[in-house]
Design a protein around this motif. Structure first.
Motif, PDB file in Angstrom:
ATOM      1  N   LEU A   1       0.908  -0.906   0.077  1.00  0.00           N
ATOM      2  CA  LEU A   1       0.573   0.378   0.111  1.00  0.00           C
ATOM      3  C   LEU A   1       0.964   1.439  -0.170  1.00  0.00           C
ATOM      4  CD1 LEU A   1      -3.326   1.318   0.166  1.00  0.00           C
ATOM      5  CD2 LEU A   1      -2.451   0.782   2.607  1.00  0.00           C
ATOM      6  N   ILE A   2       1.774   1.129   0.538  1.00  0.00           N
ATOM      7  CA  ILE A   2       2.773   2.380   0.837  1.00  0.00           C
ATOM      8  C   ILE A   2       3.582   2.769  -0.212  1.00  0.00           C
ATOM      9  CG2 ILE A   2       5.226   3.370   1.709  1.00  0.00           C
ATOM     10  CD1 ILE A   2       3.974   1.968   4.622  1.00  0.00           C
ATOM     11  N   ARG A   3       4.190   1.716  -1.238  1.00  0.00           N
ATOM     12  CA  ARG A   3       4.480   1.206  -2.741  1.00  0.00           C
ATOM     13  C   ARG A   3       3.596   1.851  -3.570  1.00  0.00           C
ATOM     14  NH1 ARG A   3       4.145  -0.610  -6.444  1.00  0.00           N
ATOM     15  NH2 ARG A   3       2.838  -2.714  -5.692  1.00  0.00           N
ATOM     16  N   ARG A   4       2.604   1.666  -3.801  1.00  0.00           N
ATOM     17  CA  ARG A   4       1.759   2.515  -4.545  1.00  0.00           C
ATOM     18  C   ARG A   4       0.748   3.539  -4.475  1.00  0.00           C
ATOM     19  NH1 ARG A   4      -1.087  -2.172  -3.016  1.00  0.00           N
ATOM     20  NH2 ARG A   4      -3.049  -1.816  -1.699  1.00  0.00           N
ATOM     21  N   MET A   5       1.197   4.555  -2.785  1.00  0.00           N
ATOM     22  CA  MET A   5       0.480   5.354  -2.004  1.00  0.00           C
ATOM     23  C   MET A   5       1.982   6.128  -3.102  1.00  0.00           C
ATOM     24  SD  MET A   5      -0.629   4.898   1.188  1.00  0.00           S
ATOM     25  CE  MET A   5      -2.129   4.960   1.851  1.00  0.00           C
ATOM     26  N   LEU A   6       3.179   6.263  -2.860  1.00  0.00           N
ATOM     27  CA  LEU A   6       4.247   7.292  -3.158  1.00  0.00           C
ATOM     28  C   LEU A   6       4.452   6.861  -4.818  1.00  0.00           C
ATOM     29  CD1 LEU A   6       6.848   6.134  -0.164  1.00  0.00           C
ATOM     30  CD2 LEU A   6       4.848   8.173  -0.442  1.00  0.00           C
ATOM     31  N   ALA A   7       4.911   5.822  -5.376  1.00  0.00           N
ATOM     32  CA  ALA A   7       4.994   5.474  -6.730  1.00  0.00           C
ATOM     33  C   ALA A   7       3.437   6.764  -7.394  1.00  0.00           C
ATOM     34  CB  ALA A   7       4.460   3.970  -7.118  1.00  0.00           C
ATOM     35  N   ALA A   8       2.206   6.839  -7.029  1.00  0.00           N
ATOM     36  CA  ALA A   8       1.388   7.019  -8.078  1.00  0.00           C
ATOM     37  C   ALA A   8       1.337   8.687  -7.884  1.00  0.00           C
ATOM     38  CB  ALA A   8      -0.816   7.327  -6.823  1.00  0.00           C
ATOM     39  N   ARG A   9       2.294   9.065  -7.089  1.00  0.00           N
ATOM     40  CA  ARG A   9       3.161  10.555  -6.577  1.00  0.00           C
ATOM     41  C   ARG A   9       4.319  11.257  -6.913  1.00  0.00           C
ATOM     42  NH1 ARG A   9      -0.480   9.794  -2.933  1.00  0.00           N
ATOM     43  NH2 ARG A   9      -2.122  10.886  -2.001  1.00  0.00           N
ATOM     44  N   GLY A  10       4.444   9.627  -8.128  1.00  0.00           N
ATOM     45  CA  GLY A  10       6.078  10.060  -8.823  1.00  0.00           C
ATOM     46  C   GLY A  10       7.224   9.604  -8.114  1.00  0.00           C
ATOM     47  N   TYR A  11       6.676   9.072  -7.059  1.00  0.00           N
ATOM     48  CA  TYR A  11       7.846   8.620  -6.302  1.00  0.00           C
ATOM     49  C   TYR A  11       8.874   7.262  -6.946  1.00  0.00           C
ATOM     50  CZ  TYR A  11       7.732  12.283  -2.947  1.00  0.00           C
ATOM     51  OH  TYR A  11       7.147  13.687  -2.378  1.00  0.00           O
ATOM     52  N   HIS A  12      10.242   6.482  -6.831  1.00  0.00           N
ATOM     53  CA  HIS A  12      10.958   6.020  -7.589  1.00  0.00           C
ATOM     54  C   HIS A  12      11.221   4.951  -5.951  1.00  0.00           C
ATOM     55  CE1 HIS A  12      12.709   2.269  -9.541  1.00  0.00           C
ATOM     56  NE2 HIS A  12      13.660   2.475  -8.182  1.00  0.00           N
ATOM     57  N   VAL A  13      10.140   4.162  -6.063  1.00  0.00           N
ATOM     58  CA  VAL A  13       9.950   2.734  -4.301  1.00  0.00           C
ATOM     59  C   VAL A  13      10.977   1.474  -4.252  1.00  0.00           C
ATOM     60  CG1 VAL A  13       8.561   2.350  -3.100  1.00  0.00           C
ATOM     61  CG2 VAL A  13       7.720   4.110  -3.976  1.00  0.00           C
ATOM     62  N   LEU A  14      11.677   1.204  -3.446  1.00  0.00           N
ATOM     63  CA  LEU A  14      12.270   0.277  -3.534  1.00  0.00           C
ATOM     64  C   LEU A  14      11.569   0.004  -2.244  1.00  0.00           C
ATOM     65  CD1 LEU A  14      16.263   0.656  -3.823  1.00  0.00           C
ATOM     66  CD2 LEU A  14      15.122   0.253  -5.676  1.00  0.00           C
ATOM     67  N   ALA A  15      10.872  -1.200  -2.412  1.00  0.00           N
ATOM     68  CA  ALA A  15      10.762  -1.502  -1.007  1.00  0.00           C
ATOM     69  C   ALA A  15      10.931  -3.325  -0.670  1.00  0.00           C
ATOM     70  CB  ALA A  15       8.727  -2.635  -2.060  1.00  0.00           C
TER      71      ALA A  15
END
Length: 115
Positions: A10-24
Motif C-alpha cells: 500500500l505504501i509503495r503504491r501510494m508513493l509511486a502514484a505520486r511519482g516517487y521511485h520506490v524500493l520496497a
C-alpha cells in the motif's frame, strides 16, 4: 521498509502514484541488499520503527555511510511519545503514526525530503 506485506504494498503504491521511485523491502536485510543493487541515490528511507530482526533505526544507521544525504521517516502504530519514552527513537526525528492517509503520507514525505 515494512514487514507487513499489505502495508508495504500500500505504501509503495501510494508513493509511486505520486511519482516517487520506490524500493520496497520486507526486512532490514532485504533493504540492505536492495540498496547495494540500486545504482542511484536514495533520498529517503521510509521505515517502520519496530521490525523483526533489525529495527528501522538500525537499518538507517547502516545505510547512512553509503547514503550520507539520505533522510529517514519512521512509521509506527505506537505514538511518537511512546516510542521516544521507550528509547526506540530520539525526540525530533521525522515520524508518522499509523494508520495514516495517502495524503498525510505524501505531505510528510515531501516535508522530510525538503527539510
Amino acid at each position: 521498509m515494512e514487514d507487513q506485506e499489505e502495508v508495504r504494498n500500500l505504501i509503495r503504491r501510494m508513493l509511486a502514484a505520486r511519482g516517487y521511485h520506490v524500493l520496497a523491502a520486507a526486512s532490514g536485510h532485504d533493504a540492505l541488499r536492495l540498496t547495494v543493487q540500486h545504482a542511484g541515490t536514495i533520498d529517503l528511507l521510509v521505515t517502520d520503527v519496530v521490525m523483526p530482526g533489525m529495527s528501522g533505526r538500525e537499518v538507517a544507521a547502516l545505510l547512512a555511510p553509503a547514503h550520507p544525504k539520505m533522510k529517514t521517516l519512521y512509521l509506527s502504530g505506537y505514538t511518537d511519545e511512546s516510542i521516544v519514552r521507550h528509547g526506540m527513537l530520539e525526540v525530533g526525528v521525522a515520524f508518522l503514526q499509523k494508520p495514516f492517509t495517502a495524503e498525510a503520507l505524501a505531505r510528510k514525505v515531501r516535508e522530510v525530503i525538503d527539510s
